[in-house]
Design an enzyme around this catalytic site. Structure first.
Site, PDB file in Angstrom:
ATOM      1  N   SER A   1       0.682  -1.239  -0.160  1.00 30.77           N
ATOM      2  CA  SER A   1       0.012   0.216  -0.101  1.00 30.77           C
ATOM      3  C   SER A   1       0.567   1.004   0.000  1.00 30.77           C
ATOM      4  CB  SER A   1      -1.010  -0.106   1.694  1.00 30.77           C
ATOM      5  OG  SER A   1      -1.720   0.642   1.297  1.00 30.77           O
ATOM      6  N   HIS A   2       0.893   2.192   1.152  1.00 31.36           N
ATOM      7  CA  HIS A   2       1.506   3.367   0.952  1.00 31.36           C
ATOM      8  C   HIS A   2       2.462   3.313   1.543  1.00 31.36           C
ATOM      9  CE1 HIS A   2      -1.067   2.097   4.621  1.00 31.36           C
ATOM     10  NE2 HIS A   2      -0.188   2.699   5.354  1.00 31.36           N
TER      11      HIS A   2
ATOM     12  N   ASP B   1      -2.380   6.709  -3.602  1.00 31.11           N
ATOM     13  CA  ASP B   1      -0.970   6.121  -2.964  1.00 31.11           C
ATOM     14  C   ASP B   1      -0.440   4.846  -3.696  1.00 31.11           C
ATOM     15  OD1 ASP B   1      -3.343   4.268  -2.365  1.00 31.11           O
ATOM     16  OD2 ASP B   1      -2.766   3.221  -0.494  1.00 31.11           O
TER      17      ASP B   1
ATOM     18  N   ASP C   1      -0.799   2.122  -4.281  1.00 25.39           N
ATOM     19  CA  ASP C   1      -1.756   0.409  -5.691  1.00 25.39           C
ATOM     20  C   ASP C   1      -2.580   1.504  -5.474  1.00 25.39           C
ATOM     21  OD1 ASP C   1      -2.373   0.999  -2.052  1.00 25.39           O
ATOM     22  OD2 ASP C   1      -3.758  -0.553  -2.034  1.00 25.39           O
TER      23      ASP C   1
ATOM     24  N   ASP D   1      -5.463   3.014  -3.840  1.00 29.53           N
ATOM     25  CA  ASP D   1      -6.475   3.377  -2.740  1.00 29.53           C
ATOM     26  C   ASP D   1      -7.006   4.123  -2.321  1.00 29.53           C
ATOM     27  OD1 ASP D   1      -4.982   1.794  -0.585  1.00 29.53           O
ATOM     28  OD2 ASP D   1      -6.032   0.128  -0.629  1.00 29.53           O
ATOM     29  N   ARG D   2      -6.084   4.920  -1.640  1.00 27.96           N
ATOM     30  CA  ARG D   2      -6.116   6.094  -1.021  1.00 27.96           C
ATOM     31  C   ARG D   2      -5.897   6.878  -1.741  1.00 27.96           C
ATOM     32  NH1 ARG D   2      -2.588   5.560   5.236  1.00 27.96           N
ATOM     33  NH2 ARG D   2      -3.218   3.304   5.475  1.00 27.96           N
TER      34      ARG D   2
ATOM     35  N   LYS E   1     -11.799  -0.087  -0.974  1.00 26.61           N
ATOM     36  CA  LYS E   1     -11.394   1.395  -1.180  1.00 26.61           C
ATOM     37  C   LYS E   1     -11.220   2.323  -2.433  1.00 26.61           C
ATOM     38  CE  LYS E   1      -7.553   2.122   1.613  1.00 26.61           C
ATOM     39  NZ  LYS E   1      -7.330   1.782   3.362  1.00 26.61           N
TER      40      LYS E   1
HETATM   41  C1  G1P Z   1      -3.979   1.526   8.366  1.00 23.33           C
HETATM   42  C2  G1P Z   1      -4.912   2.432   8.586  1.00 23.33           C
HETATM   43  C3  G1P Z   1      -6.394   1.941   8.726  1.00 23.33           C
HETATM   44  C4  G1P Z   1      -6.337   1.073   6.533  1.00 23.33           C
HETATM   45  C5  G1P Z   1      -4.928   0.100   6.667  1.00 23.33           C
HETATM   46  C6  G1P Z   1      -4.753  -0.046   5.276  1.00 23.33           C
HETATM   47  O1  G1P Z   1      -4.782   0.588   9.693  1.00 23.33           O
HETATM   48  O2  G1P Z   1      -5.293   2.881   9.584  1.00 23.33           O
HETATM   49  O3  G1P Z   1      -7.479   2.442   7.932  1.00 23.33           O
HETATM   50  O4  G1P Z   1      -6.870   0.328   6.613  1.00 23.33           O
HETATM   51  O5  G1P Z   1      -3.947   1.257   7.015  1.00 23.33           O
HETATM   52  O6  G1P Z   1      -4.989   0.783   4.439  1.00 23.33           O
HETATM   53  P1  G1P Z   1      -3.463   0.672  10.536  1.00 23.33           P
HETATM   54  O7  G1P Z   1      -1.419   0.538  10.930  1.00 23.33           O
HETATM   55  O8  G1P Z   1      -4.240   1.643  11.460  1.00 23.33           O
HETATM   56  O9  G1P Z   1      -3.526  -1.003  11.140  1.00 23.33           O
HETATM   57 ZN    ZN Z   2      -3.051   1.349  -0.484  1.00 19.07          ZN
END
Ligand code: G1P
Ligand code: ZN
Length: 538
Positions: free
Chosen positions: A111-112, A275, A277, A279-280, A374
């Site tokens: 992801s990010h 981000d 991938d 989704d953000r 998302k």
């Molecule tokens: C974090 C974000 C959460 C999101 C997840 C995946 O998870 O807080 O909202 O769904 O990344 O993108 P966390 O590290 O808080 O468990």
């Molecule tokens: Zn992501």
């Protein structure tokens, strides 16, 4: 040739909030990826099934995909649908699962989180629902991974992932697709592209930062080629293995370049980022930032301006930590409203059972039931559609929203790199005393509810506890939870929300200051972690 390879377990392959996320170097260990994938296969029995495969293009994406293809053949998979070059954004993969009625997907992404050899790598497993597998399934996979002794693989040359079309490996079919087409078609079916085209034709300016990650090519096609935004509106558009050294997390800390543009002289009318991938999303106006919690509330309030939603929406859900701005909108529109634990998978049952249409998280995630993840570009198009339909600026839309519903001043404070046992102790200690705070006065606040948050899924009745909350009698809140996506150590997240109906133009940091002091005090953060302040504030 089929091979059965002996292996030994790693014991750390438990999925978190969003799949398995680890340091790249951990995943690069011998058989690490193979063990995890075989553990999934052992639980789900992939014989005769079809899966979507792709990733955000980060370091190791190419190597992992080739392993995955060969293990899929050896485990009797019927077909893989793979994004060209092995790239697929998370929303595009969810769309493909649903559109092509496949049995699930493997998305290679952290992801990010930063990528590269010293960054992170991750694997998400989605089911035929289009969303990530449930906690119960991931528990089974974890149990498998602790017992694994062998995996199956087919020995062959690497597959050419550039060439579109269908090829065969062993008995398995491999279809390489251009993932952008399906995604564009879906977006065009939801939003009023003609209205957005007119907006750009009339000189509206936008900058989109793809952060050197997977959504660059999607964004160029949609914003520039189809909708007519000026060429060059999409920045950092070429996916890179290490995201060009960027931390591809669209927020006030990491999207520096975009913020400089949007808060500088000659800022365009609209700014956004996705981000790693895709989704953000982050939404900005000229010198103006919209919190993700406000964004969810504003989109929900304007559903009737969007062709796909104008006949009505079912309801809306947010993660518990997300601000309550959208709750006030749900009340006003008299639609269903749900609060779930953090993690997109908790929205899936609500969407499948038609309880909700929209959902979102404070962590820059917004989406709808068009897919089961998302969707960054979706959120941006939604905003552009609202702007096109109302003729108002981002700031004007947001300020009018506050005037109508009140403003949730909202901030998140992250305390990073805490030793796992210290973090667990801190949470345990807080858990032991949380209910004793009920009815107490904390500073200028009176506690209306202090509890461990427990969610009972209305569809499968499973129960999940996720963090703790202290709700004050004016609706202001403090939420504590541990991150489930850290690739090492623990991160404590403290979420603060102060609701105001008249004082609408203050600085968020000032408005949450007292709540922060209370949170630090109640959770004994400095005492236990040695940290006087958060490492990261968003
Ligand atoms: C974090 C974000 C959460 C999101 C997840 C995946 O998870 O807080 O909202 O769904 O990344 O993108 P966390 O590290 O808080 O468990
Ligand atoms: Zn992501």
């Amino acid at each position: 040739m089929f091979e059965v390879v002996k292996t030994t377990p790693y014991n750390d392959q438990k999925m978190g909030t969003a799949g398995l996320r680890k340091k790249s170097k951990v995943v690069m260990q011998q058989n690490y990826f193979e063990n995890f994938l075989q553990s999934i296969f052992n639980v789900i029995n992939p014989q005769g099934k079809t899966f979507v495969v792709g990733g955000d293009g980060r370091f190791y994406n190419d190597i992992a995909i080739q392993k995955l293809i060969k293990m899929a053949v050896a485990n009797g998979v019927k077909k893989l649908i793979i994004g060209q070059k092995g790239y697929l954004s998370t929303p595009a993969s969810s769309n493909l699962i649903l559109k092509r009625h496949t049995d699930g997907a493997f998305v290679l992404t952290a992801s990010h989180n930063p990528g590269g050899e010293n960054g992170d790598f991750g694997i998400k497993y989605a089911t035929e629902t289009g969303g990530q597998c449930s906690g119960a399934v991931s528990d089974k996979i974890y149990e498998q991974s602790k017992q694994i002794s062998e995996y199956k693989i087919y020995t062959a040359d690497d597959i050419n992932l550039e060439k579109l079309g269908t090829q065969k490996l062993g008995d398995m079919e491999i279809e390489i697709i251009n993932p952008i087409n399906d995604y564009v078609e879906m977006m065009a079916g939801i939003f009023d592209f003609d209205a957005i085209k007119k907006l750009f034709a009339n000189g509206f300016t936008v900058v989109f930062d793809a952060m050197n990650a997977v959504t660059g090519p999607y964004a160029i096609e949609i914003f520039e080629n189809i909708l007519g935004a000026k060429k060059g509106s999409v920045k950092n558009a070429i996916p890179m293995k290490d995201f060009g050294g960027l931390h591809p997390d669209p927020n006030l800390v990491y999207a520096k370049e975009l913020l400089a543009t949007m808060f500088g002289d000659n800022a365009p009318d609209f700014g956004a980022a996705n981000d790693g991938d895709g989704d953000r999303n982050m939404i900005l106006g000229k010198k103006f930032f919209v919190t993700p919690s406000d964004s969810l509330a504003i989109l929900t309030d304007h559903y009737n301006l969007i062709p796909a939603y104008k006949n009505g929406i079912y309801g809306v859900a947010k993660s518990m930590a997300t601000s309550t701005a959208v709750e006030r909108v749900a009340k006003k529109h008299n639609i269903g409203y749900y609060e779930v634990p953090t993690g997109w998978k908790y929205f899936v049952n609500l969407m499948d059972s038609k309880r909700i249409t929209f959902c979102g998280e404070e962590s820059f995630g917004t989406g709808s039931s068009h897919i089961r993840e998302k969707d960054g570009i979706w959120a941006i198009l939604f905003w552009l559609n609202i702007i096109a339909a109302t003729g108002k600026s981002v700031e004007q839309i947001t300020r009018e929203h506050w005037a109508k519903y009140g403003r949730s001043y909202y901030m998140r404070f992250d305390f990073d790199g805490i030793a796992t046992d210290v973090a667990n102790e801190l949470m345990k200690n807080l858990e032991n005393k949380i209910s004793s705070l009920n009815g107490k006065t904390l500073g200028s606040f009176k506690v209306a509810l202090a509890e461990v948050f427990t969610y009972k899924d209305p569809v499968d009745f499973s129960e999940t506890t996720n963090g703790m909350r202290i709700v004050m009698d004016d609706g202001s809140r403090i939420v504590f939870r541990l991150s489930g996506t850290s690739s090492s150590g623990a991160t404590l997240r403290v979420y603060l929300e102060k609701i105001e109906h008249n004082n609408l133009d203050a600085q968020s940091r000032d408005m949450v200051d007292e709540l922060l002091k209370i949170a630090m005090d109640v959770a004994e953060i400095e005492n236990r972690t040695g940290k006087k302040e958060a490492d990261l504030t968003t």
